[in-house]
Write a protein that holds these residues in place. Sequence first.
Motif, PDB file in Angstrom:
ATOM      1  N   ARG A   1       0.953  -0.962  -0.014  1.00  0.00           N
ATOM      2  CA  ARG A   1       0.136  -0.191   0.148  1.00  0.00           C
ATOM      3  C   ARG A   1       0.783   1.364  -0.010  1.00  0.00           C
ATOM      4  O   ARG A   1       0.612   2.113  -0.802  1.00  0.00           O
ATOM      5  CB  ARG A   1      -0.882  -0.233   1.243  1.00  0.00           C
ATOM      6  CG  ARG A   1      -1.878   1.272   1.403  1.00  0.00           C
ATOM      7  CD  ARG A   1      -2.861   1.388   0.390  1.00  0.00           C
ATOM      8  NE  ARG A   1      -2.780   1.924  -0.613  1.00  0.00           N
ATOM      9  CZ  ARG A   1      -3.196   1.445  -1.961  1.00  0.00           C
ATOM     10  NH1 ARG A   1      -4.118   0.461  -1.938  1.00  0.00           N
ATOM     11  NH2 ARG A   1      -2.745   2.491  -3.054  1.00  0.00           N
ATOM     12  N   GLN A   2       1.852   1.345   0.840  1.00  0.00           N
ATOM     13  CA  GLN A   2       2.728   2.319   0.991  1.00  0.00           C
ATOM     14  C   GLN A   2       3.572   2.587  -0.204  1.00  0.00           C
ATOM     15  O   GLN A   2       3.784   3.637  -0.876  1.00  0.00           O
ATOM     16  CB  GLN A   2       3.713   2.297   2.235  1.00  0.00           C
ATOM     17  CG  GLN A   2       4.621   3.255   2.412  1.00  0.00           C
ATOM     18  CD  GLN A   2       5.275   3.320   3.533  1.00  0.00           C
ATOM     19  OE1 GLN A   2       5.215   2.259   4.274  1.00  0.00           O
ATOM     20  NE2 GLN A   2       6.078   4.520   3.925  1.00  0.00           N
ATOM     21  N   PHE A   3       3.960   1.489  -1.032  1.00  0.00           N
ATOM     22  CA  PHE A   3       4.640   1.642  -2.112  1.00  0.00           C
ATOM     23  C   PHE A   3       3.928   2.184  -3.240  1.00  0.00           C
ATOM     24  O   PHE A   3       4.268   2.895  -4.027  1.00  0.00           O
ATOM     25  CB  PHE A   3       5.205   0.242  -2.556  1.00  0.00           C
ATOM     26  CG  PHE A   3       5.865   0.000  -3.745  1.00  0.00           C
ATOM     27  CD1 PHE A   3       7.233   0.706  -3.785  1.00  0.00           C
ATOM     28  CD2 PHE A   3       5.706  -0.498  -5.030  1.00  0.00           C
ATOM     29  CE1 PHE A   3       7.992   0.695  -4.912  1.00  0.00           C
ATOM     30  CE2 PHE A   3       6.377  -0.483  -6.268  1.00  0.00           C
ATOM     31  CZ  PHE A   3       7.475   0.279  -6.122  1.00  0.00           C
ATOM     32  N   ILE A   4       2.672   1.688  -3.410  1.00  0.00           N
ATOM     33  CA  ILE A   4       1.618   2.076  -4.597  1.00  0.00           C
ATOM     34  C   ILE A   4       1.634   3.561  -4.430  1.00  0.00           C
ATOM     35  O   ILE A   4       1.533   4.443  -5.110  1.00  0.00           O
ATOM     36  CB  ILE A   4       0.534   1.472  -4.680  1.00  0.00           C
ATOM     37  CG1 ILE A   4       0.564   0.226  -5.008  1.00  0.00           C
ATOM     38  CG2 ILE A   4      -0.634   2.060  -5.500  1.00  0.00           C
ATOM     39  CD1 ILE A   4      -0.421  -0.950  -4.827  1.00  0.00           C
ATOM     40  N   ASP A   5       1.400   4.078  -3.024  1.00  0.00           N
ATOM     41  CA  ASP A   5       0.999   5.534  -2.815  1.00  0.00           C
ATOM     42  C   ASP A   5       2.410   6.448  -2.854  1.00  0.00           C
ATOM     43  O   ASP A   5       2.143   7.684  -3.089  1.00  0.00           O
ATOM     44  CB  ASP A   5       0.452   5.581  -1.394  1.00  0.00           C
ATOM     45  CG  ASP A   5      -0.920   5.001  -1.128  1.00  0.00           C
ATOM     46  OD1 ASP A   5      -1.527   4.651  -2.145  1.00  0.00           O
ATOM     47  OD2 ASP A   5      -1.274   4.655  -0.044  1.00  0.00           O
ATOM     48  N   THR A   6       3.472   5.744  -2.942  1.00  0.00           N
ATOM     49  CA  THR A   6       4.713   6.658  -2.808  1.00  0.00           C
ATOM     50  C   THR A   6       5.814   6.572  -3.654  1.00  0.00           C
ATOM     51  O   THR A   6       6.953   7.255  -3.576  1.00  0.00           O
ATOM     52  CB  THR A   6       5.648   6.788  -1.459  1.00  0.00           C
ATOM     53  OG1 THR A   6       5.630   5.521  -1.142  1.00  0.00           O
ATOM     54  CG2 THR A   6       4.473   7.070  -0.351  1.00  0.00           C
ATOM     55  N   PHE A   7       5.525   5.522  -4.721  1.00  0.00           N
ATOM     56  CA  PHE A   7       6.800   5.096  -5.636  1.00  0.00           C
ATOM     57  C   PHE A   7       7.112   6.077  -6.384  1.00  0.00           C
ATOM     58  O   PHE A   7       8.236   6.077  -6.731  1.00  0.00           O
ATOM     59  CB  PHE A   7       6.488   3.617  -6.407  1.00  0.00           C
ATOM     60  CG  PHE A   7       5.416   4.106  -7.596  1.00  0.00           C
ATOM     61  CD1 PHE A   7       5.899   4.496  -8.747  1.00  0.00           C
ATOM     62  CD2 PHE A   7       4.142   4.055  -7.272  1.00  0.00           C
ATOM     63  CE1 PHE A   7       5.239   4.757  -9.769  1.00  0.00           C
ATOM     64  CE2 PHE A   7       3.214   4.200  -8.506  1.00  0.00           C
ATOM     65  CZ  PHE A   7       3.745   4.517  -9.838  1.00  0.00           C
ATOM     66  N   ASP A   8       6.395   7.244  -6.577  1.00  0.00           N
ATOM     67  CA  ASP A   8       6.827   8.219  -7.595  1.00  0.00           C
ATOM     68  C   ASP A   8       7.243   9.479  -7.079  1.00  0.00           C
ATOM     69  O   ASP A   8       7.684  10.542  -7.580  1.00  0.00           O
ATOM     70  CB  ASP A   8       5.808   8.648  -8.518  1.00  0.00           C
ATOM     71  CG  ASP A   8       4.334   9.027  -7.936  1.00  0.00           C
ATOM     72  OD1 ASP A   8       4.177   8.652  -6.656  1.00  0.00           O
ATOM     73  OD2 ASP A   8       3.599   9.845  -8.480  1.00  0.00           O
TER      74      ASP A   8
END
Length: 180
Positions: free
Chosen positions: A170-177
Amino acid sequence: MPAAQIRVSMEEKYAWARQANDVVQEQTRLYHSVNAKEDDPNDLSEAKQAFWSFLQAYQQIRFYHGVWMKQINKPGKATAELDKWKALFLTPEQIQAWDLLNQLRNQDTHDSPVLPDIKAIPQVLSVNGSAILINGHLVGMGHSKNLVISIANDDHRLAHLTATNLLLLRQFIDTFDQVP
């Protein structure tokens, strides 16, 4: 393709991971009981399928990150950017949990099969975090049956592994960019 479109693809795989985690959690509840007998016959096919679905969803989310890296003219940089993301957003314990899934996938694909299993893990019964002792003797001992997966001769509780990584996905999807 902008990050928002990549996120849509990641969200679909996240939904798979969430459903698989729900199954792993339910299967763990079925197998977890104090004083469980080690020789209980159990069919682990549902837990195994759920775990591999979870792992596939994790890998697909990483794949979409690699696609995005190519689209922003950073081909071949996905691993380096992922390492930056982990350093920026995760604790050392979270990094270990995140990396364990990739390690499991690599071991299963390249070395030898990795299979979830049920093991009775000794557990000291306690009161307020202290073992129950009477006249200096431990009187409370039980077994807790858990779904675990072994890698590098170390057992990892399946329910904890998927639940932790679901939060990290969840954190990755929200912050990868958001990696500078």
